[in-house]
Design a protein around this motif. Structure first.
Motif, PDB file in Angstrom:
ATOM      1  N   ARG A 130      49.182  38.638  38.903  1.00  0.00           N
ATOM      2  CA  ARG A 130      50.068  39.422  38.058  1.00  0.00           C
ATOM      3  C   ARG A 130      50.379  38.686  36.752  1.00  0.00           C
ATOM      4  O   ARG A 130      50.779  37.522  36.762  1.00  0.00           O
ATOM      5  CB  ARG A 130      51.369  39.718  38.806  1.00  0.00           C
ATOM      6  N   GLY A 131      50.169  39.376  35.638  1.00  0.00           N
ATOM      7  CA  GLY A 131      50.505  38.804  34.341  1.00  0.00           C
ATOM      8  C   GLY A 131      49.488  37.832  33.787  1.00  0.00           C
ATOM      9  O   GLY A 131      49.732  37.246  32.729  1.00  0.00           O
ATOM     10  N   ARG A 132      48.336  37.663  34.451  1.00  0.00           N
ATOM     11  CA  ARG A 132      47.304  36.745  33.959  1.00  0.00           C
ATOM     12  C   ARG A 132      46.415  37.482  32.957  1.00  0.00           C
ATOM     13  O   ARG A 132      45.681  38.405  33.325  1.00  0.00           O
ATOM     14  CB  ARG A 132      46.438  36.244  35.116  1.00  0.00           C
ATOM     15  N   PRO A 133      46.423  37.108  31.679  1.00  0.00           N
ATOM     16  CA  PRO A 133      45.674  37.877  30.688  1.00  0.00           C
ATOM     17  C   PRO A 133      44.168  37.847  30.881  1.00  0.00           C
ATOM     18  O   PRO A 133      43.469  38.787  30.496  1.00  0.00           O
ATOM     19  CB  PRO A 133      46.077  37.243  29.353  1.00  0.00           C
ATOM     20  N   GLY A 134      43.644  36.784  31.465  1.00  0.00           N
ATOM     21  CA  GLY A 134      42.213  36.722  31.715  1.00  0.00           C
ATOM     22  C   GLY A 134      41.758  37.616  32.853  1.00  0.00           C
ATOM     23  O   GLY A 134      40.560  37.727  33.119  1.00  0.00           O
ATOM     24  N   GLY A 135      42.720  38.266  33.513  1.00  0.00           N
ATOM     25  CA  GLY A 135      42.402  39.181  34.600  1.00  0.00           C
ATOM     26  C   GLY A 135      42.857  40.598  34.325  1.00  0.00           C
ATOM     27  O   GLY A 135      43.054  41.383  35.256  1.00  0.00           O
ATOM     28  N   ALA A 136      43.011  40.932  33.047  1.00  0.00           N
ATOM     29  CA  ALA A 136      43.522  42.263  32.690  1.00  0.00           C
ATOM     30  C   ALA A 136      42.590  43.362  33.200  1.00  0.00           C
ATOM     31  O   ALA A 136      41.389  43.336  32.945  1.00  0.00           O
ATOM     32  CB  ALA A 136      43.674  42.371  31.177  1.00  0.00           C
ATOM     33  N   THR A 137      43.150  44.310  33.922  1.00  0.00           N
ATOM     34  CA  THR A 137      42.354  45.406  34.463  1.00  0.00           C
ATOM     35  C   THR A 137      42.568  46.681  33.659  1.00  0.00           C
ATOM     36  O   THR A 137      43.565  46.838  32.956  1.00  0.00           O
ATOM     37  CB  THR A 137      42.710  45.671  35.937  1.00  0.00           C
ATOM     38  N   GLY A 138      41.613  47.602  33.790  1.00  0.00           N
ATOM     39  CA  GLY A 138      41.685  48.877  33.108  1.00  0.00           C
ATOM     40  C   GLY A 138      42.209  49.971  34.018  1.00  0.00           C
ATOM     41  O   GLY A 138      42.479  49.753  35.210  1.00  0.00           O
ATOM     42  N   PRO A 139      42.335  51.179  33.500  1.00  0.00           N
ATOM     43  CA  PRO A 139      42.955  52.263  34.254  1.00  0.00           C
ATOM     44  C   PRO A 139      42.190  52.675  35.504  1.00  0.00           C
ATOM     45  O   PRO A 139      42.799  53.088  36.495  1.00  0.00           O
ATOM     46  CB  PRO A 139      43.028  53.408  33.236  1.00  0.00           C
ATOM     47  N   VAL A 140      40.869  52.583  35.502  1.00  0.00           N
ATOM     48  CA  VAL A 140      40.098  52.966  36.682  1.00  0.00           C
ATOM     49  C   VAL A 140      40.372  52.000  37.836  1.00  0.00           C
ATOM     50  O   VAL A 140      40.551  52.415  38.990  1.00  0.00           O
ATOM     51  CB  VAL A 140      38.597  53.028  36.338  1.00  0.00           C
TER      52      VAL A 140
END
Length: 270
Positions: A130-140
């Protein structure tokens, strides 16, 4: 193409697809969450004349063994990849898709860059939690969770199908094969890969080999923001954006992606 096996962390058996001449420069491919080395079919075919190619099935996936634990340990993932890279005759280029980028980051954390000649991160995570920018996910991806992790087939199957169809910007190729690969990974393993909380900014900043960050501009699984984060952290990293492409550049734009990998592995500009 042929199959071989290596022994990963804790004695776990890992299946590896191998193609090309072992005397040539090695490219090692690391697939994403709940898939297998089969995703690299285009590259294993088209690069075999010029390179030695390795495509691992991660632990718990494909033809590899399914241990009960180890999925949350960065050292385990690092040592698994080290066992694959031991098949190379020298420094290798390593290509990581999606969760495979996180596995590469785990490797860098524990083993550094000495055995690497270059890295390609494609639609890749480099962090998770949670909150890790290198793991940002998209809507799908956000819409698919947590249902794709469910033990209940009535819940998991439609969620996996929606995720698979949402991986590409246009009509998704090989939908049934990709759905089958995901569902073949036990739910406990699918869940375990999401229980980690790993930041990697310091590891990325210490990377000292050429890196290409390849990402589809329409990726709705791993957000383009995750690529931007890696580009901002890795010294000298170059961007390779695929306009109008989703989460599968290696399949949606197979020829162009393959040229990108070959250029880095061959030490030349694309």
């Amino acid at each position: 193409m042929r199959f071989t096996e290596v022994t990963g962390a804790g004695g776990v058996r890992l299946a590896v697809r191998e193609a090309g001449d072992p005397a040539r420069p090695t490219i090692a491919f690391v697939h994403g969450w709940a898939q297998s080395g089969e995703v690299w079919a285009h590259q294993l075919r088209d690069l075999a004349a010029d390179f030695h190619l390795l495509a691992v099935d991660l632990r718990g996936h494909g033809r590899s063994a399914v241990p009960a634990d180890g999925y949350g340990d960065t050292r385990v993932w690092a040592d698994d990849l080290a066992a694959v890279l031991a098949l190379a005759g020298g420094p290798a280029t390593v290509v990581g898709w999606s969760y495979g980028g996180l596995v590469i980051t785990d490797y860098l954390r524990h083993h550094g860059c000495a055995a690497l000649s270059g890295i390609v991160l494609v639609g890749a995570l480099t962090e998770i939690g949670r909150g890790r920018p290198g793991g940002a996910t998209g809507p799908v991806m956000r819409a698919a969770l947590p249902d794709v992790l469910s033990e209940d087939a009535d819940v998991a199957v439609p969620a996996v199908l929606a995720l698979t169809r949402g991986m590409t910007a246009g009509p998704a190729p090989d939908v049934q094969a990709r759905v089958a690969a995901t569902l073949a990974v036990p739910p406990a393993v699918r869940r375990a890969l999401f229980t980690r909380d790993v930041g990697s900014g310091d590891v990325l900043a210490d990377t000292r080999v050429p890196v290409v960050v390849a990402h589809g501009t329409e990726d709705a699984v791993v957000a383009p923001a995750a690529a931007e984060y890696a580009l901002g952290k890795i010294p000298g990293a170059s961007a390779r954006w695929f306009p109008g492409v989703g989460h599968l550049p290696f399949a949606e734009r197979a020829d162009a992606f393959t040229r990108t990998v070959a250029a880095l592995a061959g030490g030349r500009k694309e």
